[in-house]
Design an enzyme around this catalytic site. Sequence first.
Site, short mmCIF file in Angstrom:
data_model
loop_
_atom_site.label_atom_id
_atom_site.label_comp_id
_atom_site.label_asym_id
_atom_site.label_seq_id
_atom_site.Cartn_x
_atom_site.Cartn_y
_atom_site.Cartn_z
N ASP A 17 0.88 -1.17 0.00
CA ASP A 17 0.00 0.00 0.00
C ASP A 17 0.91 1.22 0.00
OD1 ASP A 17 -1.73 2.09 0.53
OD2 ASP A 17 -2.25 1.44 2.56
N LYS A 80 3.10 10.87 -4.22
CA LYS A 80 2.02 10.17 -4.89
C LYS A 80 1.07 11.13 -5.62
CE LYS A 80 -1.57 6.75 -3.83
NZ LYS A 80 -2.18 5.98 -2.72
N GLU A 181 -7.65 0.70 -4.33
CA GLU A 181 -7.68 0.74 -2.87
C GLU A 181 -9.04 0.37 -2.27
OE1 GLU A 181 -6.05 4.64 -2.19
OE2 GLU A 181 -4.06 4.02 -2.86
N ASP A 203 -13.36 6.39 2.49
CA ASP A 203 -11.95 6.50 2.86
C ASP A 203 -11.66 7.93 3.28
OD1 ASP A 203 -9.20 6.69 3.01
OD2 ASP A 203 -8.82 5.58 1.15
#
Length: 364
Positions: A17, A80, A181, A203
């Site tokens: 992850d 990211k 994800e 999330d």
Amino acid sequence: KNSAKGNNSTITVIGLDLGTTFCSVGVFHPGSGEVEVIADEEGRKSIPSAVSFTNTAVLAGHEAVDLADTNPQNTIYDAKRFIGKIFEPEVLETESARYPFKVGHPGAEFVISTNHTFTVSPEFIGSRLLLKMRKMAERQLGVLVNKAVISVPAEFDERQRNYTVRAANLAGLEVLRVINEPTAAAMAYGLHKVDVFNVLVVDLGGGTLDVSLLNKQGGMFLTRAMAGNVVTIRVPLHLHTLDSSEGSTPPVLFQAVITRKLFEELNEDLFQKILAPVETVLAEGHLEKEEVDEIVLVGGSTRIPRIRRLIREYFGKDPNTSVDPDLAVVTGVAIQAGIMGGSWPLQVSALEIPNRHLRKTNFS
Ligand SMILES: *[C@@H]1O[C@H](CO)[C@@H](O)[C@H](O)[C@H]1NC(C)=O
Ligand SMILES: *[C@@H]1O[C@H](CO)[C@@H](O)[C@H](O)[C@H]1NC(C)=O
Ligand SMILES: *[C@@H]1O[C@H](CO)[C@@H](O)[C@H](O)[C@H]1NC(C)=O
């Protein structure tokens, strides 16, 4: 040549992850059927997604964060957000202004100035984090690891996925599968094995909220809709001052109640911000809220009781919260890694249908 072979030699694939703020690595143990999220030497199951460059070393994770204060211009985080993305020069300038480090042109490369100046790509930053996690896994398992499954945000396009794979390749890892994800989070709860059709994944990590609606068809997950919002959680720091000025410390329970009430008042608009993307994904997925079979909460901020209550009250049912919300994604990726490594029966070996035409609705 390779002598590192132990009793874990059945584990050949790790689950990664690579998060915006934290990263984790996990493995599936076929014997016990359990996922192990691998800890570092100090027992920490996540490493900060930061890489720091000095004259003599490239450090990743906690060691990089330790240098953030003294070496801010060469300590890169949030990479990211840049990986595989094409930016307009003006946008890149605005982005660069938000950080203590320099994001250069024409690509989103980071400009490092130790006693010489050079640029590094976002995927190189990713590769140092992945390499660190690969080493953590090798140390823990006593085997060499060269294969992985990696998760990416559902909204990542093909280019962002490719560059994430490139980061893994630079870390000496062959990527067997890239999984979304939210799908990973659903798998952490075993939802690939039970009779459910519609799964909503909420999330709420660092500063972003991502809501995804998954639909399970013949054992495979398809992302039906996704929406996001930028949210800021305000913590009532001044309360500490308030308490001490009273001259005596209130009982712990009283303190907690006051804190929570004030906290909830401060964040009332935030709680409403959460429902907007939830309603959007339901509308786009042509689904009534009663048709949602399971709700999965991911990201540390979903521990906030008011957020759980908000979700529970809206759907009239409890969300799935038994897995640590910070480790739900890595847990699911590790399960997928176990499947790819052949530790699972074949009928559950393909768990995601790519949806290339999906667009994400953003509220901010
Ligand atoms: C670069 O930095 C190192 C470590 O601080 C130092 O020993 C070295 O002399 C420096 N080199 C140059 C060319 O400045
Ligand atoms: C991504 O990688 C695949 C396989 O290497 C390649 O065929 C495809 O063109 C790439 N796409 C983009 C957008 O980079
Ligand atoms: C969570 O997920 C499991 C499936 O593994 C399900 O059986 C359970 O009822 C779910 N819901 C809650 C509230 O835990």
